[in-house]
Design a protein around this motif. Structure first.
Motif, PDB file in Angstrom:
ATOM      1  N   ARG A   1       0.811  -1.213   0.000  1.00  0.00           N
ATOM      2  CA  ARG A   1       0.000   0.000   0.000  1.00  0.00           C
ATOM      3  C   ARG A   1       0.846   1.265   0.000  1.00  0.00           C
ATOM      4  O   ARG A   1       0.435   2.297  -0.524  1.00  0.00           O
ATOM      5  N   SER A   2       2.025   1.210   0.576  1.00  0.00           N
ATOM      6  CA  SER A   2       2.901   2.373   0.582  1.00  0.00           C
ATOM      7  C   SER A   2       3.320   2.733  -0.843  1.00  0.00           C
ATOM      8  O   SER A   2       3.311   3.918  -1.225  1.00  0.00           O
ATOM      9  N   VAL A   3       3.680   1.747  -1.641  1.00  0.00           N
ATOM     10  CA  VAL A   3       4.080   2.012  -3.028  1.00  0.00           C
ATOM     11  C   VAL A   3       2.883   2.491  -3.837  1.00  0.00           C
ATOM     12  O   VAL A   3       3.007   3.394  -4.668  1.00  0.00           O
ATOM     13  N   VAL A   4       1.707   1.929  -3.594  1.00  0.00           N
ATOM     14  CA  VAL A   4       0.500   2.388  -4.282  1.00  0.00           C
ATOM     15  C   VAL A   4       0.238   3.860  -3.940  1.00  0.00           C
ATOM     16  O   VAL A   4      -0.119   4.663  -4.807  1.00  0.00           O
ATOM     17  N   GLY A   5       0.454   4.247  -2.684  1.00  0.00           N
ATOM     18  CA  GLY A   5       0.288   5.637  -2.282  1.00  0.00           C
ATOM     19  C   GLY A   5       1.247   6.558  -3.012  1.00  0.00           C
ATOM     20  O   GLY A   5       0.865   7.640  -3.477  1.00  0.00           O
ATOM     21  N   ILE A   6       2.504   6.140  -3.128  1.00  0.00           N
ATOM     22  CA  ILE A   6       3.498   6.931  -3.865  1.00  0.00           C
ATOM     23  C   ILE A   6       3.102   7.017  -5.336  1.00  0.00           C
ATOM     24  O   ILE A   6       3.211   8.077  -5.964  1.00  0.00           O
ATOM     25  N   MET A   7       2.619   5.922  -5.891  1.00  0.00           N
ATOM     26  CA  MET A   7       2.175   5.904  -7.285  1.00  0.00           C
ATOM     27  C   MET A   7       1.029   6.911  -7.489  1.00  0.00           C
ATOM     28  O   MET A   7       1.003   7.627  -8.484  1.00  0.00           O
ATOM     29  N   ASN A   8       0.105   6.984  -6.527  1.00  0.00           N
ATOM     30  CA  ASN A   8      -0.986   7.955  -6.610  1.00  0.00           C
ATOM     31  C   ASN A   8      -0.454   9.386  -6.545  1.00  0.00           C
ATOM     32  O   ASN A   8      -0.925  10.258  -7.288  1.00  0.00           O
ATOM     33  N   GLU A   9       0.523   9.626  -5.666  1.00  0.00           N
ATOM     34  CA  GLU A   9       1.126  10.959  -5.587  1.00  0.00           C
ATOM     35  C   GLU A   9       1.814  11.325  -6.903  1.00  0.00           C
ATOM     36  O   GLU A   9       1.675  12.445  -7.389  1.00  0.00           O
ATOM     37  N   PHE A  10       2.567  10.393  -7.465  1.00  0.00           N
ATOM     38  CA  PHE A  10       3.217  10.644  -8.749  1.00  0.00           C
ATOM     39  C   PHE A  10       2.178  10.904  -9.844  1.00  0.00           C
ATOM     40  O   PHE A  10       2.404  11.730 -10.731  1.00  0.00           O
ATOM     41  N   SER A  11       1.055  10.200  -9.796  1.00  0.00           N
ATOM     42  CA  SER A  11      -0.011  10.423 -10.781  1.00  0.00           C
ATOM     43  C   SER A  11      -0.502  11.861 -10.713  1.00  0.00           C
ATOM     44  O   SER A  11      -0.675  12.520 -11.747  1.00  0.00           O
ATOM     45  N   HIS A  12      -0.722  12.354  -9.501  1.00  0.00           N
ATOM     46  CA  HIS A  12      -1.192  13.732  -9.331  1.00  0.00           C
ATOM     47  C   HIS A  12      -0.137  14.743  -9.778  1.00  0.00           C
ATOM     48  O   HIS A  12      -0.451  15.725 -10.464  1.00  0.00           O
TER      49      HIS A  12
END
Length: 174
Positions: free
Chosen positions: A106-117
């Motif tokens: 979930r931590s990597v998914v969170g970073i991926m979401n931040e990078f998406s934004h």
């Protein structure tokens, strides 16, 4: 073998998971996480689990995305100044096969979401975004999980691939 942990929206585009329970990545950098960005044209965002290094690439044609990932990762590694023998070894390890699984960190998914934004903000400022240039900008972004180490994915990448830690202990050989 390259393992890609994909979000549901990407799995819907490239097909369901085929990762076996006991299969592990044979690459030095380990697993990559991926999602789809529904821009025009559509883009795939990959984030390395170990270093949080981002990679952006065209999603279309989705049927060949998994086959194209090793070359795009090699392009980004070269842009970051990684030595050619290290890149060549990593690509060889990836060509042993690509397996797709569901996201698990979930931590990597969170970073991926931040990078998406952040990528969306960069994209809004540029009429024709350069995906490699955007990936390089994202790699210079401070990331919470890296604060106790090297703060940014680009710095973490170089530290991770360095075979010696600062205290002289052998870390890993790429």
């Amino acid at each position: 073998m390259l393992i890609v942990r994909a979000t549901k929206k990407l799995l819907d585009r490239v097909g369901g998971p085929d990762l076996g329970e006991d299969e592990e990545s044979t690459t030095v950098l380990g697993q990559w996480y991926a999602t789809a960005l529904f821009w025009k044209p559509q883009v795939a965002l990959l984030v390395n689990e170990s270093t949080l290094l981002p990679v952006l690439m065209p999603l279309a044609p989705a049927a060949t995305l998994l086959d194209r990932i090793p070359d795009q990762i090699a392009t980004v590694l070269a842009a970051h100044g990684v030595a050619e023998p290290v890149i060549g070894d990593e690509v060889r390890r990836m060509t042993d096969g690509v397996r797709v699984g569901k996201t698990a960190n979930r931590s990597v998914v969170g970073i991926m979401n931040e990078f998406s934004h952040l990528a969306e903000v960069h994209r809004a400022r540029t009429p024709a975004p350069d995906l490699l240039g955007m990936a390089m900008r994202l790699a210079a972004t401070p990331c919470g999980p890296l604060y106790r180490r090297h703060v940014r994915p680009d710095r973490e990448l170089h530290a991770f691939l360095n075979p010696w830690q600062g205290d002289g202990r052998h870390r890993r050989t790429p």
